[in-house]
Design a protein around this motif. Structure first.
Motif, PDB file in Angstrom:
ATOM      1  N   ASN A 118      12.060  68.259 -20.415  1.00  0.00           N
ATOM      2  CA  ASN A 118      13.441  68.709 -20.549  1.00  0.00           C
ATOM      3  C   ASN A 118      13.483  69.906 -21.489  1.00  0.00           C
ATOM      4  OD1 ASN A 118      16.154  68.512 -22.260  1.00  0.00           O
ATOM      5  ND2 ASN A 118      16.514  67.779 -20.191  1.00  0.00           N
ATOM      6  N   CYS A 119      13.968  71.034 -20.971  1.00  0.00           N
ATOM      7  CA  CYS A 119      14.037  72.239 -21.808  1.00  0.00           C
ATOM      8  C   CYS A 119      15.192  72.104 -22.790  1.00  0.00           C
ATOM      9  CB  CYS A 119      14.227  73.474 -20.920  1.00  0.00           C
ATOM     10  SG  CYS A 119      14.590  74.956 -21.868  1.00  0.00           S
ATOM     11  N   PRO A 120      14.923  72.155 -24.099  1.00  0.00           N
ATOM     12  CA  PRO A 120      16.002  71.959 -25.065  1.00  0.00           C
ATOM     13  C   PRO A 120      17.011  73.112 -25.101  1.00  0.00           C
ATOM     14  CG  PRO A 120      13.920  72.337 -26.209  1.00  0.00           C
ATOM     15  CD  PRO A 120      13.610  72.330 -24.734  1.00  0.00           C
ATOM     16  N   TYR A 121      16.705  74.220 -24.458  1.00  0.00           N
ATOM     17  CA  TYR A 121      17.628  75.357 -24.497  1.00  0.00           C
ATOM     18  C   TYR A 121      18.614  75.365 -23.342  1.00  0.00           C
ATOM     19  CZ  TYR A 121      14.797  76.981 -28.280  1.00  0.00           C
ATOM     20  OH  TYR A 121      14.168  77.055 -29.482  1.00  0.00           O
ATOM     21  N   CYS A 122      18.149  75.007 -22.135  1.00  0.00           N
ATOM     22  CA  CYS A 122      19.088  75.009 -21.010  1.00  0.00           C
ATOM     23  C   CYS A 122      19.376  73.610 -20.506  1.00  0.00           C
ATOM     24  CB  CYS A 122      18.599  75.923 -19.888  1.00  0.00           C
ATOM     25  SG  CYS A 122      17.071  75.408 -19.117  1.00  0.00           S
ATOM     26  N   GLY A 123      18.629  72.623 -21.002  1.00  0.00           N
ATOM     27  CA  GLY A 123      18.907  71.245 -20.608  1.00  0.00           C
ATOM     28  C   GLY A 123      18.349  70.848 -19.259  1.00  0.00           C
ATOM     29  N   ARG A 176       6.653  77.182 -22.343  1.00  0.00           N
ATOM     30  CA  ARG A 176       7.710  78.173 -22.130  1.00  0.00           C
ATOM     31  C   ARG A 176       8.382  77.912 -20.784  1.00  0.00           C
ATOM     32  NH1 ARG A 176       9.425  83.674 -20.915  1.00  0.00           N
ATOM     33  NH2 ARG A 176       7.783  84.118 -19.439  1.00  0.00           N
ATOM     34  N   HIS A 177       9.696  77.927 -20.782  1.00  0.00           N
ATOM     35  CA  HIS A 177      10.430  77.736 -19.526  1.00  0.00           C
ATOM     36  C   HIS A 177      10.420  79.067 -18.772  1.00  0.00           C
ATOM     37  CE1 HIS A 177      14.168  75.807 -17.437  1.00  0.00           C
ATOM     38  NE2 HIS A 177      13.112  75.928 -16.662  1.00  0.00           N
ATOM     39  N   ALA A 178       9.230  79.405 -18.273  1.00  0.00           N
ATOM     40  CA  ALA A 178       8.979  80.754 -17.758  1.00  0.00           C
ATOM     41  C   ALA A 178       9.810  81.068 -16.513  1.00  0.00           C
ATOM     42  CB  ALA A 178       7.497  80.920 -17.459  1.00  0.00           C
ATOM     43  N   GLY A 210      12.617  80.059 -15.660  1.00  0.00           N
ATOM     44  CA  GLY A 210      13.904  79.448 -16.004  1.00  0.00           C
ATOM     45  C   GLY A 210      14.551  80.279 -17.076  1.00  0.00           C
ATOM     46  N   CYS A 211      15.001  79.642 -18.151  1.00  0.00           N
ATOM     47  CA  CYS A 211      15.740  80.381 -19.174  1.00  0.00           C
ATOM     48  C   CYS A 211      14.819  81.265 -20.017  1.00  0.00           C
ATOM     49  CB  CYS A 211      16.546  79.440 -20.045  1.00  0.00           C
ATOM     50  SG  CYS A 211      15.543  78.422 -21.138  1.00  0.00           S
ATOM     51  N   GLY A 212      13.511  81.094 -19.886  1.00  0.00           N
ATOM     52  CA  GLY A 212      12.575  81.987 -20.560  1.00  0.00           C
ATOM     53  C   GLY A 212      12.244  81.621 -21.992  1.00  0.00           C
TER      54      GLY A 212
HETATM   55 ZN    ZN Z   1      15.167  76.337 -20.211  1.00  0.00          ZN
END
Ligand code: ZN
Lengths: 188, 109
Positions: B5-10, B57-59, B61-63
């Protein structure tokens, strides 16, 4: 702006139709979106509400998609983009921000047909089951091996954007996924 | 398949949407440091069978870069947290202790 060349003049008619959109205006905007004064300044130029995380909002003038906690993608008509960019620079003034016209850097495709969810699900690692991804949601992900973003306009129409340099690859893989005979009928 | 789970975009991002960034919480030793510290910083990595902390890194995705705590043996994910963290949040350390009593990893336990 340069003369943009279409990679696919003819839409592909499969069980979902894939067509490249006419050039549209796209701006990348980066800045501190959690700052109220920043957003207030932004709203002098942006007519829509601010999108929540992973959402896209529309009005008659523009669409604004949430790219990351500090980045928005603003879509408008191709001939409006220069004016909007200038407006943003003026309203954001001396604040710390970045705005870039990426209209010619990216390309968008429209998918239409009853099974758009299924065609996207073939290419992107995203849960597209009805009820899991609704119109209004905006998702950056990958399609096959290239980065892209997409959203649903309705249950039968979706838009996909990617870099123009990989437009042909995108069109081909969307067409392959939408090929007649390739129906999975996952959600119907 | 690893899902973080990406903590920045969820977003619950599947492994193919992410780029691995190696071990988390490395302390940089630069000019002026001892050869031993510099060598450790460059080359010495944990390679545990069990609890591990990594950067991802959410490459596609949100980066954004973030941290993940997971088990290298079972692929169980204990949690993800922001890149701007010098150590795993207490809540994640607690969750690990519950599932892997007696765990330790570098200076954390
Ligand atoms: Zn993300």
């Amino acid at each position: 702006m340069s003369n943009s060349i279409s990679h696919a003049n003819t839409p592909f008619d499969g069980y979902v139709t894939v067509s490249e959109d006419a050039p549209s205006g796209m701006l990348t905007l980066r800045g501190d979106l959690s700052s109220k004064p920043f957003v207030t300044a932004l709203k002098k130029s942006v007519s829509t509400d601010m999108p929540a995380s992973c959402q896209i909002v529309h009005d008659g003038q523009m669409s604004v998609g949430w790219m990351s906690p500090d980045e928005l993608l603003i879509l408008t008509a191709y001939d409006q983009v220069a004016g909007l960019e200038a407006g943003l620079r003026k309203s954001l003034g001396k604040r710390h921000f970045l705005v870039a016209d990426v209209s010619d850097a990216r390309v968008s495709f429209t998918l239409s047909g009853d099974k758009v969810r299924e065609v996207i699900a073939k290419l992107a690692p995203v849960d597209l089951a009805p009820g899991h991804f609704a119109p209004g949601a905006f998702r950056r992900t990958r399609f096959g091996q290239i980065s892209a973003a997409f959203w649903l306009i309705s249950e039968t129409e979706a838009r996909v954007i990617c870099f123009r340099s990989v437009a042909e690859f995108m069109f081909n893989q969307l067409s392959t996924a939408a090929h007649l005979g390739g129906e999975v009928d996952l959600w119907s | 398949m690893l899902i973080l789970n990406c903590p920045y975009c969820g977003v619950d991002a599947e492994e193919t949407e992410l780029s691995p960034g190696g071990e988390a919480h490395l302390k940089r030793y630069g000019p002026g440091s001892s050869d031993a510290d510099f060598e450790d910083y460059l080359f010495q990595r944990e390679n545990p069978k069990g609890v591990h902390f990594e950067r991802w890194r959410h490459a596609n995705g949100c980066g954004k870069w973030f941290h993940a705590a997971r088990c290298t043996m079972t692929l169980e994910v204990f949690g993800t947290y922001e890149a701007q963290s010098l150590e795993p949040p207490k809540s994640i350390q607690k969750a690990i202790s519950k599932k892997r009593p007696g765990w330790s990893w570098r200076e954390f336990s």
